[in-house]
Design a protein around this motif. Structure first.
Motif, PDB file in Angstrom:
ATOM      1  N   PHE A  45       5.153  10.315  -0.835  1.00 43.80           N
ATOM      2  CA  PHE A  45       4.456   9.364  -1.153  1.00 43.80           C
ATOM      3  C   PHE A  45       5.212   8.102  -1.019  1.00 43.80           C
ATOM      4  O   PHE A  45       6.204   7.747  -1.736  1.00 43.80           O
ATOM      5  CB  PHE A  45       3.859   9.263  -2.615  1.00 43.80           C
ATOM      6  N   PHE A  46       5.102   7.364   0.009  1.00 43.35           N
ATOM      7  CA  PHE A  46       5.667   5.992   0.211  1.00 43.35           C
ATOM      8  C   PHE A  46       5.014   4.989   0.051  1.00 43.35           C
ATOM      9  O   PHE A  46       3.623   4.759   0.323  1.00 43.35           O
ATOM     10  CB  PHE A  46       5.904   6.147   1.961  1.00 43.35           C
ATOM     11  N   ARG A  47       5.697   3.973  -0.499  1.00 43.00           N
ATOM     12  CA  ARG A  47       4.969   2.542  -0.563  1.00 43.00           C
ATOM     13  C   ARG A  47       5.611   1.503   0.269  1.00 43.00           C
ATOM     14  O   ARG A  47       6.983   1.624   0.448  1.00 43.00           O
ATOM     15  CB  ARG A  47       5.380   2.101  -2.167  1.00 43.00           C
ATOM     16  N   ALA A  48       4.853   0.643   1.042  1.00 44.18           N
ATOM     17  CA  ALA A  48       5.309  -0.276   1.940  1.00 44.18           C
ATOM     18  C   ALA A  48       5.654  -1.514   1.424  1.00 44.18           C
ATOM     19  O   ALA A  48       4.925  -2.079   0.555  1.00 44.18           O
ATOM     20  CB  ALA A  48       4.164  -0.544   2.805  1.00 44.18           C
ATOM     21  N   LYS A  49       7.129  -1.728   1.407  1.00 41.72           N
ATOM     22  CA  LYS A  49       7.762  -2.806   0.927  1.00 41.72           C
ATOM     23  C   LYS A  49       7.436  -4.114   1.612  1.00 41.72           C
ATOM     24  O   LYS A  49       7.391  -5.303   1.083  1.00 41.72           O
ATOM     25  CB  LYS A  49       9.038  -2.448   0.575  1.00 41.72           C
ATOM     26  N   GLU A  50       7.772  -4.072   2.888  1.00 45.41           N
ATOM     27  CA  GLU A  50       7.821  -5.139   3.845  1.00 45.41           C
ATOM     28  C   GLU A  50       7.160  -4.795   5.127  1.00 45.41           C
ATOM     29  O   GLU A  50       7.134  -3.665   5.446  1.00 45.41           O
ATOM     30  CB  GLU A  50       9.424  -5.368   4.100  1.00 45.41           C
ATOM     31  N   LYS A  51       6.736  -5.906   5.639  1.00 43.05           N
ATOM     32  CA  LYS A  51       6.001  -5.782   7.044  1.00 43.05           C
ATOM     33  C   LYS A  51       7.208  -5.494   8.097  1.00 43.05           C
ATOM     34  O   LYS A  51       8.361  -5.737   7.954  1.00 43.05           O
ATOM     35  CB  LYS A  51       5.512  -7.111   7.348  1.00 43.05           C
ATOM     36  N   GLY A  52       6.621  -4.416   8.985  1.00 42.84           N
ATOM     37  CA  GLY A  52       7.626  -4.031  10.120  1.00 42.84           C
ATOM     38  C   GLY A  52       7.417  -2.485  10.228  1.00 42.84           C
ATOM     39  O   GLY A  52       6.405  -2.069  10.006  1.00 42.84           O
ATOM     40  N   SER A  53       8.105  -1.909  11.416  1.00 45.56           N
ATOM     41  CA  SER A  53       7.744  -0.622  11.694  1.00 45.56           C
ATOM     42  C   SER A  53       9.323   0.027  11.097  1.00 45.56           C
ATOM     43  O   SER A  53      10.296  -0.068  11.082  1.00 45.56           O
ATOM     44  CB  SER A  53       8.228  -0.362  13.370  1.00 45.56           C
ATOM     45  N   GLY A  66       0.752  -1.131  -0.024  1.00 48.83           N
ATOM     46  CA  GLY A  66       0.008  -0.032  -0.070  1.00 48.83           C
ATOM     47  C   GLY A  66       1.029   1.272   0.076  1.00 48.83           C
ATOM     48  O   GLY A  66       2.122   1.283   0.177  1.00 48.83           O
ATOM     49  N   THR A  67       0.159   2.305  -0.279  1.00 45.32           N
ATOM     50  CA  THR A  67       0.944   3.809  -0.148  1.00 45.32           C
ATOM     51  C   THR A  67       0.251   4.636   0.810  1.00 45.32           C
ATOM     52  O   THR A  67      -0.930   4.527   1.249  1.00 45.32           O
ATOM     53  CB  THR A  67       0.806   4.380  -1.695  1.00 45.32           C
ATOM     54  N   VAL A  68       1.147   5.590   1.207  1.00 40.99           N
ATOM     55  CA  VAL A  68       0.454   6.373   2.309  1.00 40.99           C
ATOM     56  C   VAL A  68       1.235   7.833   1.756  1.00 40.99           C
ATOM     57  O   VAL A  68       2.560   8.135   1.457  1.00 40.99           O
ATOM     58  CB  VAL A  68       0.976   6.020   3.671  1.00 40.99           C
ATOM     59  N   VAL A  69       0.725   8.830   2.236  1.00 43.10           N
ATOM     60  CA  VAL A  69       1.099  10.298   1.798  1.00 43.10           C
ATOM     61  C   VAL A  69       1.504  10.900   3.268  1.00 43.10           C
ATOM     62  O   VAL A  69       0.797  10.793   4.130  1.00 43.10           O
ATOM     63  CB  VAL A  69       0.058  11.129   1.167  1.00 43.10           C
ATOM     64  N   SER A  70       2.639  11.273   3.434  1.00 42.72           N
ATOM     65  CA  SER A  70       3.256  12.137   4.716  1.00 42.72           C
ATOM     66  C   SER A  70       3.501  13.303   4.240  1.00 42.72           C
ATOM     67  O   SER A  70       4.384  13.476   3.295  1.00 42.72           O
ATOM     68  CB  SER A  70       4.387  11.136   5.030  1.00 42.72           C
ATOM     69  N   GLU A  71       3.411  14.374   5.040  1.00 43.87           N
ATOM     70  CA  GLU A  71       3.496  15.791   4.810  1.00 43.87           C
ATOM     71  C   GLU A  71       4.735  16.128   5.603  1.00 43.87           C
ATOM     72  O   GLU A  71       4.836  15.925   6.879  1.00 43.87           O
ATOM     73  CB  GLU A  71       2.348  16.464   4.930  1.00 43.87           C
ATOM     74  N   VAL A  72       5.481  16.972   5.134  1.00 42.05           N
ATOM     75  CA  VAL A  72       6.750  17.580   5.913  1.00 42.05           C
ATOM     76  C   VAL A  72       6.008  18.993   6.187  1.00 42.05           C
ATOM     77  O   VAL A  72       5.515  19.834   5.327  1.00 42.05           O
ATOM     78  CB  VAL A  72       8.010  17.833   5.059  1.00 42.05           C
ATOM     79  N   TRP A  73       6.207  19.331   7.446  1.00 40.67           N
ATOM     80  CA  TRP A  73       5.499  20.732   8.085  1.00 40.67           C
ATOM     81  C   TRP A  73       6.718  21.313   8.726  1.00 40.67           C
ATOM     82  O   TRP A  73       7.451  20.996   9.481  1.00 40.67           O
ATOM     83  CB  TRP A  73       4.485  20.445   8.900  1.00 40.67           C
ATOM     84  N   LEU A  74       6.485  22.756   8.704  1.00 42.90           N
ATOM     85  CA  LEU A  74       7.220  23.634   9.627  1.00 42.90           C
ATOM     86  C   LEU A  74       6.347  24.595  10.368  1.00 42.90           C
ATOM     87  O   LEU A  74       5.513  25.035   9.592  1.00 42.90           O
ATOM     88  CB  LEU A  74       8.332  24.406   8.739  1.00 42.90           C
ATOM     89  N   ASP A  75       6.809  24.818  11.759  1.00 44.28           N
ATOM     90  CA  ASP A  75       6.215  25.629  12.435  1.00 44.28           C
ATOM     91  C   ASP A  75       7.235  26.578  13.041  1.00 44.28           C
ATOM     92  O   ASP A  75       8.055  26.046  13.698  1.00 44.28           O
ATOM     93  CB  ASP A  75       5.330  24.964  13.735  1.00 44.28           C
ATOM     94  N   THR A  76       7.215  27.729  12.466  1.00 43.31           N
ATOM     95  CA  THR A  76       8.372  28.624  12.904  1.00 43.31           C
ATOM     96  C   THR A  76       8.329  29.273  14.318  1.00 43.31           C
ATOM     97  O   THR A  76       9.247  29.927  14.885  1.00 43.31           O
ATOM     98  CB  THR A  76       8.476  29.989  11.938  1.00 43.31           C
ATOM     99  N   GLU A  77       7.056  28.834  15.011  1.00 44.91           N
ATOM    100  CA  GLU A  77       7.153  29.265  16.177  1.00 44.91           C
ATOM    101  C   GLU A  77       7.416  30.714  16.579  1.00 44.91           C
ATOM    102  O   GLU A  77       7.988  31.174  17.585  1.00 44.91           O
ATOM    103  CB  GLU A  77       7.981  28.652  17.421  1.00 44.91           C
TER     104      GLU A  77
END
Length: 176
Positions: free
Chosen positions: A101-109, A24-35
Motif C-alpha cells: 500500500f503506497f501513499r503518494a507524497k509528491e507529484k512526479g513519476s 492518495g493511496t494505491v495498492v500494488s501487488e507483487v506477482w510471480l509466474d513460475t512459467e
C-alpha cells in the motif's frame, strides 16, 4: 541470457502502471509466474523512490507462500521492501506474493523496481536459482484538482485497510 524456448520465472507488479493524486493511496501487488517451473522459495528485494512514495502497509495475506523465515520488511527512509518466503510443498503457476500500500507524497513519476539480487529458487532440493525476469511498475502522481468531490465511506473509513464487509456506504460533497 536465456536460450530460445528456455523458461524463466517472472516477478511483476499488478497493476504495471497507476495514476493517483498527491496524498492518495494505491495498492500494488507483487506477482510471480513460475512459467512451468516448480519453485519453493524466494528472496525478493524491491526499491521505490522515497521522494514520491511511502509504504503505509505491507500485507502477505493470501500469498502463494506460507512460510516467512524473516518478517516481511519495508523502510520508507531507504525506499526498500524485503520479502523472504517459502512454499514447503512447492508452487507452480501464477500467484500473488504480497500487497504493498503506497501513499503518494509528491507529484512526479515513480518507478518501483525489483533489485537484481532478487531470487526465486527451484524445488529441486539443492536451492538452485531459477532463471528470473524482473518487471517494474510505474506510478504517476499528479496534483489533485480543486473541484473534485470529497468522497468518504463511513463503513470503510481507512482506505489502507481491508474490510470483511462486502457492502460499502459512501457519501460525497459536490463542489460546483
Amino acid at each position: 541470457m536465456l536460450l530460445a524456448g528456455a523458461q524463466a520465472s517472472v516477478l511483476y507488479f499488478s497493476p504495471e502502471v497507476s495514476s493517483l493524486y498527491k496524498g492518495g493511496t494505491v495498492v500494488s501487488e507483487v506477482w510471480l509466474d513460475t512459467e512451468g517451473e516448480l519453485i519453493n522459495a524466494a528472496d525478493i528485494q524491491i526499491f521505490f523512490p522515497v521522494n514520491v512514495l511511502e509504504v503505509v502497509q505491507l500485507n502477505v495475506g493470501g500469498s502463494l507462500f506460507s512460510l516467512y523465515p524473516a518478517e516481511p520488511f519495508f523502510s520508507n527512509e531507504e525506499g526498500t521492501i524485503a520479502l523472504q518466503a517459502g512454499a514447503p510443498q512447492g508452487f507452480e503457476g501464477k500467484g500473488m506474493v504480497a500487497k504493498m500500500f503506497f501513499r503518494a507524497k509528491e507529484k512526479g513519476s515513480a518507478a518501483v523496481r525489483y533489485s537484481p539480487v532478487s531470487r526465486v529458487f527451484l524445488n529441486d532440493g539443492f536451492g538452485t536459482p531459477a532463471a528470473l525476469t524482473l518487471k517494474e511498475a510505474l506510478f504517476i502522481v499528479e496534483d489533485k484538482p480543486e473541484n473534485l468531490p470529497a468522497i468518504r465511506s463511513p463503513s470503510h473509513a481507512d482506505q489502507t485497510k481491508w474490510y470483511r464487509e462486502s457492502q460499502i456506504t459512501m457519501t460525497w460533497d459536490s463542489k460546483e
